[in-house]
Design a protein around this motif. Sequence first.
Motif, PDB file in Angstrom:
ATOM      1  N   GLY A   1       0.847  -1.144   0.042  1.00  0.00           N
ATOM      2  CA  GLY A   1      -0.071  -0.036   0.062  1.00  0.00           C
ATOM      3  C   GLY A   1       0.872   1.287  -0.101  1.00  0.00           C
TER       4      GLY A   1
ATOM      5  N   ILE B   1      -3.618  -1.645   3.122  1.00  0.00           N
ATOM      6  CA  ILE B   1      -4.320  -2.323   2.389  1.00  0.00           C
ATOM      7  C   ILE B   1      -5.184  -3.147   3.212  1.00  0.00           C
ATOM      8  CG2 ILE B   1      -4.513  -4.592   0.926  1.00  0.00           C
ATOM      9  CD1 ILE B   1      -1.475  -3.454  -0.197  1.00  0.00           C
TER      10      ILE B   1
ATOM     11  N   CYS C   1      -7.536  -1.160  -1.454  1.00  0.00           N
ATOM     12  CA  CYS C   1      -7.026   0.116  -1.197  1.00  0.00           C
ATOM     13  C   CYS C   1      -7.463   1.145  -1.916  1.00  0.00           C
ATOM     14  CB  CYS C   1      -5.385  -0.345  -1.321  1.00  0.00           C
ATOM     15  SG  CYS C   1      -4.493   1.366  -0.630  1.00  0.00           S
TER      16      CYS C   1
ATOM     17  N   ASP D   1      -4.853   3.721  -3.558  1.00  0.00           N
ATOM     18  CA  ASP D   1      -4.034   3.431  -4.598  1.00  0.00           C
ATOM     19  C   ASP D   1      -5.159   2.533  -5.790  1.00  0.00           C
ATOM     20  OD1 ASP D   1      -1.736   4.116  -3.235  1.00  0.00           O
ATOM     21  OD2 ASP D   1      -1.279   1.975  -2.873  1.00  0.00           O
TER      22      ASP D   1
END
Length: 371
Positions: A17, A22, A89, A92
């Motif tokens: 992450g 995450i 995530c 991201d």
Amino acid sequence: MAAITEAAIRELASIKGERAPITSCYLDVDGRRVARHRDLEHEVDVLLKGARSRADGDASVTADLRRIETYVRDDLNRSRVRGVAIFACAADDMWRVIELPVPVRTRVVINHTPAVGQLESVLREHEPIGVLLADRQRARMFVFELGELVDRSELFEEALRDIDGRGDRDRGDHAQAFEARDQQHVRTAAHVAFTVWGQHPFAHLAIAAPDALAGQLEAALHPYLRERLAGRLSVPVTASHEQVLAAAQQIEAEVERARQAEIVDRLRAAVSAGRRGVAGLADLVEALGEHRVDTLLVSSGYSAPGWRCTRCDRLAAMGRRCRTCKQEMVEVEDLVEDAVEEALAQQCQVEICIGNADLDVMGRAGALLRY
Ligand SMILES: [Zn+2]
């Protein structure tokens, strides 16, 4: 259903992450356990509420948890799905859903990398199995993967039609011709099993054929396949999809028992040598507290009360002062369950052994240690 492979898991495990942690979420959505979707939604709500409190207000994780809730409510179709693994995530822009035909243990992990331990267990416990069904006229090849059968027979029926045609011409010829035809049939069957294996590798092969034919088939197999032989099935070549599935699941259970028996043997050897092995729940949780566990083994159905430190989460069979931080510990109802959770969080291999008397004798729990 998205296929999971070792390569896919390795790829997942390598993700970090970048902007936020995450969220890894495993859900047991097995309809045999929870029939009503509303009950499942309620279960997931409780799970996510607990995760939200651990998210500590992180906006990305909070968004991940909301998306998981929406997925369960609107997108999850449980007709063929019994387990789900989600890796998310939001910061991201990562969102992966892996739907599995087998159940997993419900939990949420928030970490800088995806928690792939349970996916690895699923692959380990459900290695693909090939089933070759044959009589003197026919042969059908199936590959069984993750609790599901993939019918491979079409390919083989094509190959056999030629032989059947030649068989007709041979009719009336002497016995030798029939024997030659049988041998050709066996060779073709073995060859097709090998071809299917090339397209769709399986770790174990079961043969369903009359005894005499089964022996010939086993002898005719490519050595790669012969070393994968896992037993014989007594289903007719005309068996329904469901019958073959049930038989293959028996083989899968036997393979799994044998695999676990081998690990329990390693544990027994390690414990008796006094190296890299502990037996019994008390020593097991000590080793977990020291992050030394490589593989945790427990007998299915085993549960026992114990203690957990409220400050550092260390587990112990005996209370009430924590050995790490000297804090007073609280009693937990099921130390075995907590130990399994802790092991999964530490990315240990976890083996829940069914009907292994050797492990029962060692105290129904133990661990192979890293050092
Ligand atoms: Zn403590």
